[in-house]
Write a protein that holds these residues in place. Structure first.
Motif, PDB file in Angstrom:
ATOM      1  N   ASP A  37       0.875  -1.169   0.000  1.00 48.88           N
ATOM      2  CA  ASP A  37       0.000   0.000   0.000  1.00 48.88           C
ATOM      3  C   ASP A  37       0.911   1.218   0.000  1.00 48.88           C
ATOM      4  N   THR A  38       0.968   1.900  -1.133  1.00 53.96           N
ATOM      5  CA  THR A  38       1.950   2.963  -1.310  1.00 53.96           C
ATOM      6  C   THR A  38       1.514   4.318  -0.767  1.00 53.96           C
ATOM      7  N   HIS A  39       0.300   4.399  -0.218  1.00 54.35           N
ATOM      8  CA  HIS A  39      -0.141   5.709   0.296  1.00 54.35           C
ATOM      9  C   HIS A  39      -1.198   5.484   1.370  1.00 54.35           C
ATOM     10  N   THR A  40      -0.779   5.557   2.631  1.00 50.74           N
ATOM     11  CA  THR A  40      -1.708   5.405   3.741  1.00 50.74           C
ATOM     12  C   THR A  40      -1.594   6.591   4.689  1.00 50.74           C
ATOM     13  N   HIS A  41      -2.662   6.780   5.456  1.00 49.88           N
ATOM     14  CA  HIS A  41      -2.662   7.775   6.526  1.00 49.88           C
ATOM     15  C   HIS A  41      -3.074   7.094   7.832  1.00 49.88           C
ATOM     16  N   ILE A  42      -2.421   5.973   8.142  1.00 54.86           N
ATOM     17  CA  ILE A  42      -2.711   5.318   9.419  1.00 54.86           C
ATOM     18  C   ILE A  42      -2.152   6.128  10.586  1.00 54.86           C
ATOM     19  N   ASN A  43      -1.484   7.228  10.256  1.00 55.63           N
ATOM     20  CA  ASN A  43      -1.050   8.207  11.258  1.00 55.63           C
ATOM     21  C   ASN A  43      -2.143   9.215  11.584  1.00 55.63           C
ATOM     22  N   ALA A  44      -3.308   9.089  10.966  1.00 54.50           N
ATOM     23  CA  ALA A  44      -4.409  10.024  11.192  1.00 54.50           C
ATOM     24  C   ALA A  44      -5.183   9.655  12.458  1.00 54.50           C
ATOM     25  N   GLU A  45      -5.945  10.616  12.954  1.00 57.41           N
ATOM     26  CA  GLU A  45      -6.682  10.404  14.204  1.00 57.41           C
ATOM     27  C   GLU A  45      -7.708   9.283  14.085  1.00 57.41           C
ATOM     28  N   GLU A  49      -7.179   4.700  17.890  1.00 55.82           N
ATOM     29  CA  GLU A  49      -7.585   3.661  18.847  1.00 55.82           C
ATOM     30  C   GLU A  49      -7.150   2.260  18.450  1.00 55.82           C
ATOM     31  N   ASP A  50      -6.836   2.043  17.173  1.00 62.67           N
ATOM     32  CA  ASP A  50      -6.583   0.653  16.744  1.00 62.67           C
ATOM     33  C   ASP A  50      -5.525   0.530  15.652  1.00 62.67           C
ATOM     34  N   VAL A  51      -4.511   1.391  15.690  1.00 65.75           N
ATOM     35  CA  VAL A  51      -3.521   1.348  14.616  1.00 65.75           C
ATOM     36  C   VAL A  51      -2.771   0.023  14.593  1.00 65.75           C
ATOM     37  N   GLU A  52      -2.451  -0.542  15.740  1.00 65.20           N
ATOM     38  CA  GLU A  52      -1.708  -1.804  15.753  1.00 65.20           C
ATOM     39  C   GLU A  52      -2.545  -2.934  15.158  1.00 65.20           C
ATOM     40  N   GLU A  53      -3.819  -2.960  15.477  1.00 67.49           N
ATOM     41  CA  GLU A  53      -4.708  -3.968  14.902  1.00 67.49           C
ATOM     42  C   GLU A  53      -4.852  -3.773  13.393  1.00 67.49           C
ATOM     43  N   THR A  54      -4.878  -2.515  12.981  1.00 67.28           N
ATOM     44  CA  THR A  54      -4.973  -2.211  11.549  1.00 67.28           C
ATOM     45  C   THR A  54      -3.746  -2.716  10.804  1.00 67.28           C
ATOM     46  N   ILE A  55      -2.586  -2.488  11.374  1.00 64.69           N
ATOM     47  CA  ILE A  55      -1.333  -2.953  10.764  1.00 64.69           C
ATOM     48  C   ILE A  55      -1.330  -4.471  10.683  1.00 64.69           C
ATOM     49  N   THR A  68     -15.139  -0.367  -3.024  1.00 63.85           N
ATOM     50  CA  THR A  68     -16.206  -1.345  -2.977  1.00 63.85           C
ATOM     51  C   THR A  68     -15.557  -2.678  -2.582  1.00 63.85           C
ATOM     52  N   PRO A  69     -16.090  -3.445  -1.657  1.00 60.28           N
ATOM     53  CA  PRO A  69     -17.454  -3.446  -1.112  1.00 60.28           C
ATOM     54  C   PRO A  69     -17.618  -2.738   0.222  1.00 60.28           C
ATOM     55  N   PHE A  70     -16.631  -1.963   0.660  1.00 58.29           N
ATOM     56  CA  PHE A  70     -16.702  -1.319   1.971  1.00 58.29           C
ATOM     57  C   PHE A  70     -16.955   0.181   1.861  1.00 58.29           C
ATOM     58  N   ARG A  71     -17.343   0.642   0.707  1.00 58.90           N
ATOM     59  CA  ARG A  71     -17.540   2.065   0.494  1.00 58.90           C
ATOM     60  C   ARG A  71     -18.477   2.638   1.550  1.00 58.90           C
ATOM     61  N   GLY A  72     -18.113   3.806   2.096  1.00 57.57           N
ATOM     62  CA  GLY A  72     -18.893   4.427   3.151  1.00 57.57           C
ATOM     63  C   GLY A  72     -18.347   4.167   4.534  1.00 57.57           C
ATOM     64  N   LYS A  73     -17.429   3.200   4.641  1.00 61.16           N
ATOM     65  CA  LYS A  73     -16.783   2.901   5.908  1.00 61.16           C
ATOM     66  C   LYS A  73     -15.341   3.401   5.886  1.00 61.16           C
ATOM     67  N   ARG A  74     -14.688   3.353   7.020  1.00 60.44           N
ATOM     68  CA  ARG A  74     -13.282   3.760   7.085  1.00 60.44           C
ATOM     69  C   ARG A  74     -12.424   2.824   6.232  1.00 60.44           C
ATOM     70  N   ASN A  75     -11.557   3.403   5.428  1.00 68.81           N
ATOM     71  CA  ASN A  75     -10.644   2.609   4.613  1.00 68.81           C
ATOM     72  C   ASN A  75      -9.446   2.187   5.467  1.00 68.81           C
ATOM     73  N   GLU A  76      -8.781   1.092   5.063  1.00 75.73           N
ATOM     74  CA  GLU A  76      -7.573   0.651   5.756  1.00 75.73           C
ATOM     75  C   GLU A  76      -6.703  -0.137   4.782  1.00 75.73           C
ATOM     76  N   PRO A  77      -5.415  -0.293   5.094  1.00 76.40           N
ATOM     77  CA  PRO A  77      -4.474  -0.890   4.127  1.00 76.40           C
ATOM     78  C   PRO A  77      -4.866  -2.277   3.629  1.00 76.40           C
ATOM     79  N   ALA A  78      -5.499  -3.091   4.454  1.00 69.38           N
ATOM     80  CA  ALA A  78      -5.883  -4.433   4.019  1.00 69.38           C
ATOM     81  C   ALA A  78      -6.782  -4.392   2.781  1.00 69.38           C
TER      82      ALA A  78
END
Length: 255
Positions: free
Chosen positions: A4-12, A16-22, A210-220
């Motif tokens: 994933d060449t462009h993420t903002h997992i440094n954003a607010e 609460e769950d950056v480690e789980e996101t990673i 899609t299929p998660f449009r409307g929810k928070r995006n994440e690198p996975a």
């Protein structure tokens, strides 16, 4: 594997769950991650994440929307950070005429200043362009940005402008919009970009595919971007994933 060449997992949104996101990204086969810092707080957090995770790297620069807030000290710090072992590019930089916080002339001056830093430090640049295509391309050409190259992040321009972008020694990165049902331009771009100049990204937490449009995006979720592009190009997913990974490692000089 995907990068994933462009993420903002440094954003607010990930406070609460950056480690789980990673960890979810790793489980999905998405590693490494490139985390983009674009003002003082997000730059600080991007560096922190990169220093504490082996498979996370940082990209730092000053966003055009906030150009009016950028000081000489901020620019000096960005230039110093270009020598950090986990900083792989300068960005995201460019122009954004959608919001009116920073006057156009202030944005343009800062854009040119940061291109100059990239050239002095021999670092690729990550371009943000919103409603400013003509000026972005003109400035990149006038400043000879092809000397360092980079990537048009979340490419939103036309298919017709691809040759001009490629001539500037830039890669083309696509994200969630390519999965949107009626997104004709991103889908056409996905079919036309040379395979050796294509990258994938999420821009999370924004532009959720899609299929998660409307929810928070994440690198996975970058796998949904890659799957759609592979379908559009009528090629095996594994081949598309491998090619974009090679491209990302080449551009950002990843191990």
């Amino acid at each position: 594997m995907l990068i994933d060449t462009h993420t903002h997992i440094n954003a607010e949104q990930f406070s609460e769950d950056v480690e789980e996101t990673i960890e979810r990204a790793r489980e999905a086969g998405v590693s490494p991650l490139l985390v983009v810092g674009f003002d003082t707080p997000t730059i600080d957090r991007a560096i922190e994440l990169a220093e504490t995770h082996e498979d996370i790297y940082a990209i730092v620069g000053w966003h055009p929307v906030d150009a009016i807030d950028c000081t000489d000290a901020d620019l000096a710090r960005i230039e110093t950070l270009m020598s950090h072992p986990k900083v792989m590019a300068l960005g995201e930089i460019g122009l954004d005429y959608h919001w009116d916080k920073s006057p156009k002339d202030v944005q343009q001056r800062l854009f040119r200043q940061q291109i100059a830093i990239a050239k002095r430090t021999n670092m690729p640049i990550v371009i943000h362009n919103r409603d400013a295509t003509a000026d972005v391309l003109d400035i990149l050409e006038e400043e000879h940005a092809e000397e360092v190259g980079g990537v048009f992040h979340s490419y939103s321009m036309s298919v017709e402008l691809l040759p001009r972008c490629l001539d500037l020694n830039f890669y083309i990165s696509l994200g969630g919009p390519v999965t949107f049902k009626n997104a004709k331009v991103p889908k056409a771009v996905a079919q036309e970009v040379p395979l050796d100049r294509l990258l994938v990204e999420t821009d999370c937490p924004y532009l959720t595919p899609t299929p998660f449009r409307g929810k928070r995006n994440e690198p996975a979720y970058v796998k949904y971007v890659a799957e759609e592009i592979a379908t559009l190009r009528d090629m095996p997913y594994d081949e598309l994933a491998a090619a974009t990974t090679v491209n990302a490692k080449k551009l950002f000089r990843l191990p």
